[in-house]
Design a protein around this motif. Structure first.
Motif, PDB file in Angstrom:
ATOM      1  N   LYS A  96     -57.705   9.679  19.562  1.00  0.00           N
ATOM      2  CA  LYS A  96     -57.457   8.422  20.255  1.00  0.00           C
ATOM      3  C   LYS A  96     -56.025   7.970  19.988  1.00  0.00           C
ATOM      4  N   LEU A  97     -55.319   7.604  21.055  1.00  0.00           N
ATOM      5  CA  LEU A  97     -53.947   7.130  20.966  1.00  0.00           C
ATOM      6  C   LEU A  97     -53.928   5.600  20.924  1.00  0.00           C
ATOM      7  N   PRO A  98     -52.809   5.002  20.551  1.00  0.00           N
ATOM      8  CA  PRO A  98     -52.729   3.545  20.470  1.00  0.00           C
ATOM      9  C   PRO A  98     -53.033   2.825  21.783  1.00  0.00           C
ATOM     10  N   ASN A  99     -52.748   3.471  22.915  1.00  0.00           N
ATOM     11  CA  ASN A  99     -53.011   2.831  24.195  1.00  0.00           C
ATOM     12  C   ASN A  99     -54.477   2.944  24.618  1.00  0.00           C
ATOM     13  N   GLY A 100     -55.308   3.494  23.739  1.00  0.00           N
ATOM     14  CA  GLY A 100     -56.727   3.621  24.033  1.00  0.00           C
ATOM     15  C   GLY A 100     -57.100   4.917  24.729  1.00  0.00           C
ATOM     16  N   ARG A 101     -56.130   5.632  25.200  1.00  0.00           N
ATOM     17  CA  ARG A 101     -56.392   6.916  25.861  1.00  0.00           C
ATOM     18  C   ARG A 101     -56.661   7.991  24.826  1.00  0.00           C
ATOM     19  N   VAL A 102     -57.179   9.090  25.305  1.00  0.00           N
ATOM     20  CA  VAL A 102     -57.429  10.242  24.450  1.00  0.00           C
ATOM     21  C   VAL A 102     -56.306  11.247  24.697  1.00  0.00           C
ATOM     22  N   ALA A 103     -55.743  11.765  23.628  1.00  0.00           N
ATOM     23  CA  ALA A 103     -54.641  12.730  23.754  1.00  0.00           C
ATOM     24  C   ALA A 103     -55.124  13.965  24.508  1.00  0.00           C
ATOM     25  N   ASP A 104     -54.423  14.311  25.572  1.00  0.00           N
ATOM     26  CA  ASP A 104     -54.785  15.498  26.355  1.00  0.00           C
ATOM     27  C   ASP A 104     -54.021  16.725  25.888  1.00  0.00           C
ATOM     28  N   LYS A 105     -53.258  16.539  24.816  1.00  0.00           N
ATOM     29  CA  LYS A 105     -52.470  17.654  24.264  1.00  0.00           C
ATOM     30  C   LYS A 105     -52.290  17.429  22.776  1.00  0.00           C
ATOM     31  N   ARG A 106     -51.877  18.471  22.116  1.00  0.00           N
ATOM     32  CA  ARG A 106     -51.569  18.406  20.690  1.00  0.00           C
ATOM     33  C   ARG A 106     -50.060  18.299  20.554  1.00  0.00           C
ATOM     34  N   GLY A 107     -49.592  17.402  19.703  1.00  0.00           N
ATOM     35  CA  GLY A 107     -48.159  17.271  19.528  1.00  0.00           C
ATOM     36  C   GLY A 107     -47.796  16.167  18.563  1.00  0.00           C
ATOM     37  N   HIS A 108     -46.512  15.961  18.419  1.00  0.00           N
ATOM     38  CA  HIS A 108     -46.011  14.923  17.515  1.00  0.00           C
ATOM     39  C   HIS A 108     -45.797  13.625  18.290  1.00  0.00           C
ATOM     40  N   TYR A 109     -46.330  12.562  17.720  1.00  0.00           N
ATOM     41  CA  TYR A 109     -46.278  11.237  18.314  1.00  0.00           C
ATOM     42  C   TYR A 109     -45.377  10.367  17.442  1.00  0.00           C
ATOM     43  N   VAL A 110     -44.389   9.741  18.054  1.00  0.00           N
ATOM     44  CA  VAL A 110     -43.458   8.887  17.312  1.00  0.00           C
ATOM     45  C   VAL A 110     -43.794   7.421  17.574  1.00  0.00           C
ATOM     46  N   GLU A 111     -43.625   6.617  16.535  1.00  0.00           N
ATOM     47  CA  GLU A 111     -43.743   5.175  16.662  1.00  0.00           C
ATOM     48  C   GLU A 111     -42.450   4.561  16.152  1.00  0.00           C
ATOM     49  N   GLY A 112     -42.041   3.467  16.767  1.00  0.00           N
ATOM     50  CA  GLY A 112     -40.824   2.807  16.339  1.00  0.00           C
ATOM     51  C   GLY A 112     -40.688   1.470  17.016  1.00  0.00           C
ATOM     52  N   ARG A 113     -39.450   0.999  17.050  1.00  0.00           N
ATOM     53  CA  ARG A 113     -39.215  -0.309  17.641  1.00  0.00           C
ATOM     54  C   ARG A 113     -37.939  -0.294  18.460  1.00  0.00           C
ATOM     55  N   LEU A 114     -37.920  -1.131  19.479  1.00  0.00           N
ATOM     56  CA  LEU A 114     -36.715  -1.370  20.255  1.00  0.00           C
ATOM     57  C   LEU A 114     -35.981  -2.548  19.633  1.00  0.00           C
ATOM     58  N   TYR A 115     -34.660  -2.456  19.620  1.00  0.00           N
ATOM     59  CA  TYR A 115     -33.856  -3.550  19.090  1.00  0.00           C
ATOM     60  C   TYR A 115     -33.894  -4.745  20.040  1.00  0.00           C
ATOM     61  N   LYS A 116     -33.695  -5.922  19.501  1.00  0.00           N
ATOM     62  CA  LYS A 116     -33.552  -7.135  20.287  1.00  0.00           C
ATOM     63  C   LYS A 116     -32.081  -7.501  20.364  1.00  0.00           C
TER      64      LYS A 116
END
Length: 127
Positions: A96-116
């Motif tokens: 399960k991904l953060p957006n509620g969807r299920v990952a349809d592939k295997r891979g590296h997922y990055v999390e971060g932030r956009l600057y203001k």
């Protein structure tokens, strides 16, 4: 693993990470009041545009996490820096991904932030 992230809406963008082009399906979360969180796949084990497949084991994202950043649309100019990564995790197909969807592939997922307060990051957030 993603409990700290708010609900997400998908965005599609391409980003440069450590001077390597990666294609990311980004998701943005929250209303932007406190922190502008984003996330998306940065690499998968599917065939890429050059017909190559990256072996996910052994990829080292430590330099990216320590010194990397998100750039707007492959631009190498300092003004194109729009954010920074917090974490990279290997996601298995079916997770399960953060957006509620299920990952349809295997891979590296990055999390971060956009600057203001930077025009390009602000524009990206408003998409």
């Amino acid at each position: 693993m993603f409990a700290h992230l708010p609900s997400y809406q998908p965005l599609n963008r391409r980003h440069i990470v450590q001077r390597e082009i990666v294609h990311a399906t980004l998701a943005k979360g929250g209303d932007g009041a406190d922190e502008r969180r984003i996330g998306g796949f940065v690499t998968t084990d599917k065939l890429d545009q050059q017909g190559e497949r990256l072996v996910q084991e052994g990829l080292d994202f430590e330099p990216f996490l320590k010194r990397g950043h998100f750039n707007d649309n492959h631009d190498k100019a300092t003004a194109a820096i729009i954010g920074e990564p917090d974490s990279v995790v290997l996601v298995e197909k079916g997770s399960k991904l953060p957006n509620g969807r299920v990952a349809d592939k295997r891979g590296h997922y990055v999390e971060g932030r956009l600057y203001k307060g930077t025009r390009r990051a602000d524009d990206m957030w408003e998409l």
